[in-house]
Design an enzyme around this catalytic site. Structure first.
Site, PDB file in Angstrom:
ATOM      1  N   MET A 273      40.203  64.008 -24.589  1.00 19.30           N
ATOM      2  CA  MET A 273      40.955  64.023 -25.842  1.00 19.30           C
ATOM      3  C   MET A 273      41.543  65.388 -26.157  1.00 19.30           C
ATOM      4  O   MET A 273      42.223  65.544 -27.172  1.00 19.30           O
ATOM      5  CB  MET A 273      40.032  63.612 -26.994  1.00 19.30           C
ATOM      6  CG  MET A 273      39.533  62.182 -26.906  1.00 19.30           C
ATOM      7  SD  MET A 273      40.879  60.966 -26.951  1.00 19.30           S
ATOM      8  CE  MET A 273      41.601  61.319 -28.550  1.00 19.30           C
ATOM      9  N   ARG A 274      41.290  66.379 -25.310  1.00 27.30           N
ATOM     10  CA  ARG A 274      41.807  67.710 -25.605  1.00 27.30           C
ATOM     11  C   ARG A 274      43.331  67.724 -25.629  1.00 27.30           C
ATOM     12  O   ARG A 274      43.944  68.435 -26.417  1.00 27.30           O
ATOM     13  CB  ARG A 274      41.276  68.727 -24.595  1.00 27.30           C
ATOM     14  CG  ARG A 274      41.691  70.160 -24.925  1.00 27.30           C
ATOM     15  CD  ARG A 274      41.064  71.163 -23.976  1.00 27.30           C
ATOM     16  NE  ARG A 274      39.647  71.358 -24.268  1.00 27.30           N
ATOM     17  CZ  ARG A 274      38.662  71.060 -23.435  1.00 27.30           C
ATOM     18  NH1 ARG A 274      38.939  70.553 -22.251  1.00 27.30           N
ATOM     19  NH2 ARG A 274      37.415  71.280 -23.767  1.00 27.30           N
ATOM     20  N   ALA A 275      43.958  66.924 -24.762  1.00 25.16           N
ATOM     21  CA  ALA A 275      45.418  66.883 -24.724  1.00 25.16           C
ATOM     22  C   ALA A 275      45.982  66.403 -26.059  1.00 25.16           C
ATOM     23  O   ALA A 275      46.983  66.948 -26.555  1.00 25.16           O
ATOM     24  CB  ALA A 275      45.887  65.986 -23.589  1.00 25.16           C
TER      25      ALA A 275
END
Length: 708
Positions: A273-275
C-alpha cells in the site's frame, strides 16, 4: 563556494518537479534520481538547498528542534522558554564510505574516556533533521546503511541502542539519492522505500545542449554575475515553494481522488500500500504547488508518473517504467465533482493561477507546447516529444552496442579452405525463465569489498576480535581491557607530587594511545564473476544455446542478489569480444546476453586469452577482489591454424592466472569427444556437464567442489 542557480538548470524538468514536491511535503518520502553521468544530478540537488526557506531553530540544540513545537524527548531538551534563531535550510551530504557510527551517531569517546561520562555524539541524521540528506551514488552505499537511512526517513526518528547509549531523537529528513544505473541497481525492496523516482538523460536537441554549455561557461567565468542574473528567478521559485508549504494543509483530497489513486495503483499491480499513500501525498503536494485547493486528475497523473515506475519491477532485471497509455485509461475522462461551496471566501487561495504576480506555472508533460525555443531559464520545462523519441532511439542504440559484430564475413585460418563458405549466423536464442540457485562462495577468508557472497574481513559485520592496528572503529571493550591490564604496572611506576614512589592518588582508569584497539569485523564480500561463453555454431545444436543462456542468466540473478561485479566475454567466428567489462550492473550483462547471437566457428584460444587479460587487468584495479571464471563451452576449437593445440597450450598455463574456474560442458549427443573435460583437467577447473545443471544444481555443484 558558489552553487549553480537552481533556476538556471536546463533539461531536467521532471527531476526539478520531483525535488520540489518532496520539499513541499517531506512526507512524500524523498527522491531517487537515476540517470547517465553528466546530467547535472548533483548540481541540481546542491542548488535546491539555496532556494528553501530559512528555518527557525532552538538556539544551541544540536538536533535543530523547531522552537514552535520542540521534541519533548530531544536529548538536548527540554526546550521550555528556549531562545530561538534562524538558519538556512541544511544540505548534509553522506559520503559512500561513511560508517554506521557516523550516520546514526555513537558514544562520545572524548567524554567517555576523558571524564567517564556516557554521552551521545550526534551523527549525520541529526544534522540533517528538517533538511536534506543527499547520497550521491546511493547504489554503491552499503545496503545496511541504506536500510538505516530509509527507516529514519519513513519513521522520522533515529534510535540508537549500542555501546551503552540509548537515544532516540527526531530525524525528519528529505532523503535524496542519485545513481548511475550502469554501476549497479538498488534492490527492489530498497527502491520501494523511496517516495519518488525520476530518470534523467542528456537532451539530444543540439540547441538545448548548446544552451547548457553556454550557461555553464558563463557561470565558471563569473559566478557572482551569473547568480545575480538569475536572482529574480531564484526568488520566484523560493517564494512559490514557501507558499506551497503553507497551502499544503488547505488542499482537499476528495473521495473521488482517492478512488482514482486506488484504481491506478491496483491497475499497475504494485505490491503493498505504500504506492497508494505516496501517490496521494505527491498529488496533494502537486496541487499545492500549482495553487489549487482540490486534487485534480492532472495532479494524480503527475504523481503516479513519479511514484509508480520503480515499484513495478517484478524481477531483478525488469527495467523501471510506466505505460502512460494504461495510466490514462485507468484515470478515465471523468472530472472531479465541484466543491460543495466554491464561493466560500474561507476556501479562497491567495495564489490562484490567474494572479498576475504569481510565478509562471511550469509546463507539464501533457502540455502540447513547443519548448524548443524557450530560453526563459525555468527549470520546470518538459522536453518535447521529439526529444523523447530521440532519447528512446539513443537508448536503442546503446543496447545495440552489446551485440558483438558479425564475425562470419571474415572467416580465415590455416584449417579453413578459401573455397569454404562462411559459417552462417544461426540466430539469437532466447533464454527461459531463470531459476534460483544456491550461493557460490569462494573458499577461505578474503578482504574485498563488502557484499553478500564469500566470507571476508570487512569494515562492518560481526566483531570477531581486536587488533592494535588502527584500521577500523575503536573496540571499546578491548581498549578498556588493555588499559586495565596495564593499570597496576603504571600505578607502581609513577611518582607523586611529593617525590615518593607510589600511586597517583586517583582511581580513575587511565587510557593511553598504546591501549587503543580496533575492532576486527567479519562479514561478506562481493566477488568478480567472469562469464566466458562459447557462442559458436556448434553451441546451437539441439537448442543448447537456450539452455546455456538460462543457466548464465540464473548466475547473473544470483550475482545481482549478492552484489557482485560481473563481466561477459563471448567468442565466435574468428575472435573473442569483451561484450561487457566487469561492472556492478548485472542488468547490462543480462541485456547483452539476451541479444547475443550464435553461429560461426569456435576461437577457443582467443576466448581464453581475452579472459586471462581481463582478469589480469581487474587484479591490478582491485587486488583484493577475488574472481571466479565460468567457462561455458563444448571444448571444440575450429578457428585458425592449430586451433585446438593453441587452446590446449593456454589451458596448460592457466595455473599462472590463479583464478578458480568452472567448465560447463555443453557437448551433446551419444558419442562425445570429451574435449571440455580435457580442457577442465588442463586448467585445473571443475568439470560440470550441462545435463547436470538443473534448477538447483549449477551453483550447488560448484560449492560442493569448493567444500571438498
Amino acid at each position: 563556494m558558489s552553487n549553480y542557480p537552481f533556476a538556471a538548470i536546463v533539461g531536467a524538468d521532471e527531476m526539478a518537479l520531483a525535488l520540489v514536491l518532496t520539499t513541499v511535503s517531506p512526507e512524500v518520502g524523498g527522491v531517487l534520481v537515476r540517470g547517465e553521468k553528466g546530467t547535472a544530478k548533483s548540481t541540481m540537488v546542491r542548488a535546491l538547498a539555496e532556494i528553501l526557506p530559512r528555518q527557525a531553530v532552538v538556539h544551541g540544540c544540536r538536533f535543530g528542534c523547531d522552537p514552535r513545537s520542540p521534541a519533548a524527548d530531544c536529548p538536548d531538551g527540554p526546550h521550555t522558554d528556549a531562545a530561538s534563531t534562524t538558519r538556512p535550510a541544511r544540505l548534509v551530504e553522506l559520503p559512500v564510505g561513511a560508517t554506521e557510527d557516523r550516520v546514526i551517531g555513537s558514544l562520545d569517546l572524548s567524554k567517555a574516556l576523558g571524564h567517564g561520562e556516557t554521552a551521545f555524539e550526534p551523527g549525520l541524521l541529526a544534522q540533517a533533521h528538517r533538511g536534506l540528506l543527499y547520497v550521491d551514488e546511493v547504489n554503491l552505499l552499503h545496503d545496511h546503511l541504506v536500510d538505516l537511512l530509509l527507516d529514519a526517513a519513513a519513521m522520522g526518528r533515529n534510535t540508537v541502542e549500542r555501546d551503552g547509549v540509548s537515544v532516540s531523537h527526531p530525524a525528519r529528513i528529505v532523503l535524496i539519492g542519485t545513481m548511475n544505473p550502469e554501476e549497479g541497481e538498488l534492490r527492489p525492496q530498497l527502491l520501494d522505500r523511496f517516495g519518488l523516482t525520476v530518470e534523467v538523460k542528456a537532451s539530444r536537441d543540439p540547441a538545448q545542449r548548446a544552451d547548457v554549455v553556454r550557461r555553464r561557461l558563463a557561470f565558471d567565468e563569473d559566478p557572482v554575475a551569473f547568480q545575480t542574473s538569475y536572482a529574480v528567478a531564484q526568488a520566484d521559485v523560493a517564494a512559490r515553494i514557501a507558499s506551497a508549504q503553507e497551502a499544503l494543509r488547505r488542499v482537499r483530497l476528495s473521495d473521488w481522488a482517492l478512488d482514482k489513486i486506488a484504481t491506478v495503483c491496483a491497475g499497475f499491480e504494485v505490491d503493498g500500500m505504500r504506492a497508494d499513500i505516496v501517490t496521494a501525498r505527491a498529488a496533494v503536494a502537486h496541487a499545492a504547488w500549482e495553487g489549487r485547493t482540490d486534487v485534480t486528475r492532472e495532479d494524480i497523473r503527475t504523481a503516479a508518473k513519479l511514484a509508480l515506475p520503480h515499484r513495478r519491477r517484478r524481477a531483478p532485471f525488469d527495467a523501471p517504467g510506466l505505460d502512460e497509455d494504461l495510466l490514462d485509461r485507468l484515470l478515465g475522462d471523468d472530472e472531479p465533482p465541484p466543491p460543495e461551496d466554491p464561493q466560500d471566501p474561507q476556501d479562497e487561495d491567495p495564489h490562484l493561477p490567474d494572479e498576475p504576480d504569481r510565478p509562471e506555472r511550469p509546463k507539464e508533460p501533457s502540455d502540447e507546447t513547443d519548448t524548443a525555443d524557450d530560453d526563459s531559464g525555468d527549470p520546470m520545462t518538459t522536453p518535447s516529444a521529439q526529444d523523447c523519441d530521440e532519447g528512446a532511439q539513443d537508448a536503442r542504440d546503446q543496447r545495440s552496442d552489446c551485440t558483438p559484430p558479425d564475425p562470419t564475413d571474415t572467416e580465415s585460418g590455416g584449417e579453413v579452405s578459401e573455397t569454404d563458405p562462411p559459417a552462417p549466423v544461426q540466430g539469437v536464442a532466447a533464454a527461459h525463465e531463470p531459476y534460483r540457485i544456491r550461493r557460490l562462495s569462494v573458499r577461505g577468508t578474503g578482504s574485498g569489498a563488502a557484499g553478500k557472497r564469500s566470507r571476508a574481513i570487512t569494515t562492518w559485520g560481526r566483531t570477531v576480535g581486536s587488533s592494535r592496528e588502527r584500521t577500523g572503529r575503536v573496540h571499546l571493550t578491548a581498549t578498556i581491557t588493555a588499559a586495565a591490564r596495564e593499570r597496576g604496572a603504571r600505578a607502581t611506576g609513577t611518582t607523586g607530587t611529593t617525590g615518593t614512589t607510589g600511586t597517583t592518588g586517583t582511581s580513575r582508569l587511565e587510557i593511553r594511545a598504546s591501549d587503543l584497539r580496533s575492532a576486527i569485523t567479519q562479514g561478506k564480500e562481493s566477488n568478480l564473476v567472469l562469464l566466458l561463453v562459447d557462442a559458436s555454431g556448434s553451441m546451437a545444436a539441439r537448442s543448447r544455446m537456450a539452455e546455456v543462456k538460462t543457466a548464465v542468466l540464473s548466475l547473473l540473478m544470483d550475482a545481482y542478489q549478492r552484489r557482485d561485479r560481473v563481466g561477459l566475454v563471448t567468442f565466435r567466428g574468428t575472435g573473442a569480444d569483451l561484450a561487457l567489462p566487469p561492472t556492478s550492473s548485472v542488468e547490462a550483462a543480462a541485456a547483452c546476453l539476451a541479444e547475443l547471437p550464435h553461429g560461426g566457428r569456435t576461437p577457443l584460444a582467443e576466448g581464453l586469452a581475452t579472459a586471462a587479460k581481463t582478469l589480469g587487468l581487474e587484479r591490478i584495479r582491485d587486488p583484493r577482489r577475488r574472481a571466479l571464471l565460468v567457462l561455458v563451452t563444448d571444448g571444440r576449437a575450429t578457428a585458425g591454424v592449430d586451433a585446438l593445440g593453441r587452446a590446449q597450450r593456454i589451458a596448460d598455463q592457466w595455473g599462472h592466472v590463479a583464478v578458480d574456474s568452472v567448465v560447463i560442458d555443453c557437448e551433446s549427443g551419444r558419442f562425445r569427444m570429451g574435449l571440455a573435460r580435457d580442457l577442465a583437467d588442463r586448467m585445473g577447473a571443475e568439470h560440470v556437464p550441462l545435463e547436470d545443471i538443473a534448477a538447483d544444481h549449477l551453483v550447488a555443484l560448484i560449492n560442493d567442489r569448493r567444500a571438498a
